[in-house]
Design a protein around this motif. Structure first.
Motif, short mmCIF file in Angstrom:
data_model
loop_
_atom_site.label_atom_id
_atom_site.label_comp_id
_atom_site.label_asym_id
_atom_site.label_seq_id
_atom_site.Cartn_x
_atom_site.Cartn_y
_atom_site.Cartn_z
N TYR A 87 32.75 54.27 27.81
CA TYR A 87 31.69 53.52 28.49
C TYR A 87 31.77 52.03 28.13
CZ TYR A 87 26.99 51.95 29.68
OH TYR A 87 25.92 51.25 30.19
N LYS A 88 32.20 51.75 26.91
CA LYS A 88 32.25 50.37 26.43
C LYS A 88 33.46 49.58 26.91
CE LYS A 88 29.97 51.88 22.19
NZ LYS A 88 30.15 52.11 20.75
N LEU A 89 34.45 50.27 27.48
CA LEU A 89 35.67 49.59 27.92
C LEU A 89 35.42 48.74 29.16
CD1 LEU A 89 38.32 52.47 27.60
CD2 LEU A 89 37.87 50.61 25.99
N PRO A 90 36.13 47.63 29.29
CA PRO A 90 36.02 46.85 30.53
C PRO A 90 36.50 47.70 31.72
CG PRO A 90 37.32 45.67 28.87
CD PRO A 90 37.05 47.03 28.33
N GLU A 118 35.37 54.14 37.04
CA GLU A 118 35.83 52.75 37.15
C GLU A 118 37.18 52.50 36.49
OE1 GLU A 118 33.06 53.21 33.68
OE2 GLU A 118 32.76 53.51 35.80
N HIS A 119 37.78 53.56 35.92
CA HIS A 119 39.11 53.44 35.29
C HIS A 119 40.12 54.27 36.07
CE1 HIS A 119 37.00 51.56 32.01
NE2 HIS A 119 36.37 52.66 31.68
N ILE A 154 41.70 56.83 21.86
CA ILE A 154 40.35 57.36 21.76
C ILE A 154 40.45 58.87 21.78
CG2 ILE A 154 38.07 57.52 22.85
CD1 ILE A 154 38.67 54.77 24.17
N ASP A 155 39.97 59.51 20.73
CA ASP A 155 39.96 60.97 20.68
C ASP A 155 38.54 61.43 20.99
OD1 ASP A 155 40.16 63.68 20.20
OD2 ASP A 155 41.18 63.46 18.27
#
Length: 182
Positions: A87-90, A118-119, A154-155
């Motif tokens: 959620y925190k990723l651009p 969004e990714h 990210i796990d």
């Protein structure tokens, strides 16, 4: 009391879903959690419920399961609570999803895309080169499978039973929503 047998290839995943079933159904079911290697003739009785961790087990175990046993193939879902780092990723990140099989990586990628649309997600196939434009690697409890040299990992932890599977078990047990721990 109805007996539910959970059969899995991997002990780690077996423990995860057995705990989940135990927590949800508490004293409503007699639980038997076994790996494929532990399965023996006569262990499963007619009328017992059988939950397979993956579809391939249905064919492999056919001779061990009496006819008339209800069979469920586990539907796996990611633990949304463990995905907060995504959620925190651009927006617009290129994410490679790694799991124990290509099929599981594809399933996890679809689940993630349904939540964080969004990714861009690519399921890892060890037979292909890793795309050069990958920003992050996400793994579902399989960090040891991440190729060396990647630091943006990210796990999100192993995937558990999906809600659809929980409802299938509840229906076979005759449990309503108010009788299970949901």
């Amino acid at each position: 009391m109805q007996k539910l047998h959970i059969i899995s290839i991997q002990k780690i995943y077996l423990d995860i879903i057995a705990h989940q079933v135990s927590e949800i159904f508490k004293n409503q079911v007699e639980l038997s959690a076994i790996t494929l290697q532990e399965l023996t003739m006569g262990l499963i009785s007619e009328g017992d419920i059988v939950l397979f961790s993956k579809e391939i087990l249905e064919g492999i175990t056919n001779s061990f399961i009496p006819e008339g046993c209800p069979l469920i193939i586990a539907d796996r879902e990611i633990n949304i609570a463990a995905t907060t780092e995504l959620y925190k990723l651009p927006k617009g990140q290129q994410i490679l999803v790694i799991n124990d099989t290509v099929e599981h990586a594809e399933e996890a990628a679809v689940s993630l895309e349904n939540i964080y649309f969004e990714h861009e997600y690519t399921a890892y196939n060890p037979m292909h080169l890793i795309p050069s434009d990958i920003d992050w690697i996400v793994t579902a409890g399989e960090a040891e499978l991440v190729p060396k040299g990647f630091s943006n990992v990210i796990d999100i932890g192993p995937r558990g039973l999906g809600f659809k599977t929980v409802l299938e078990i509840a229906n076979l047990l005759g449990s309503g929503h108010d009788q299970i721990g949901l």
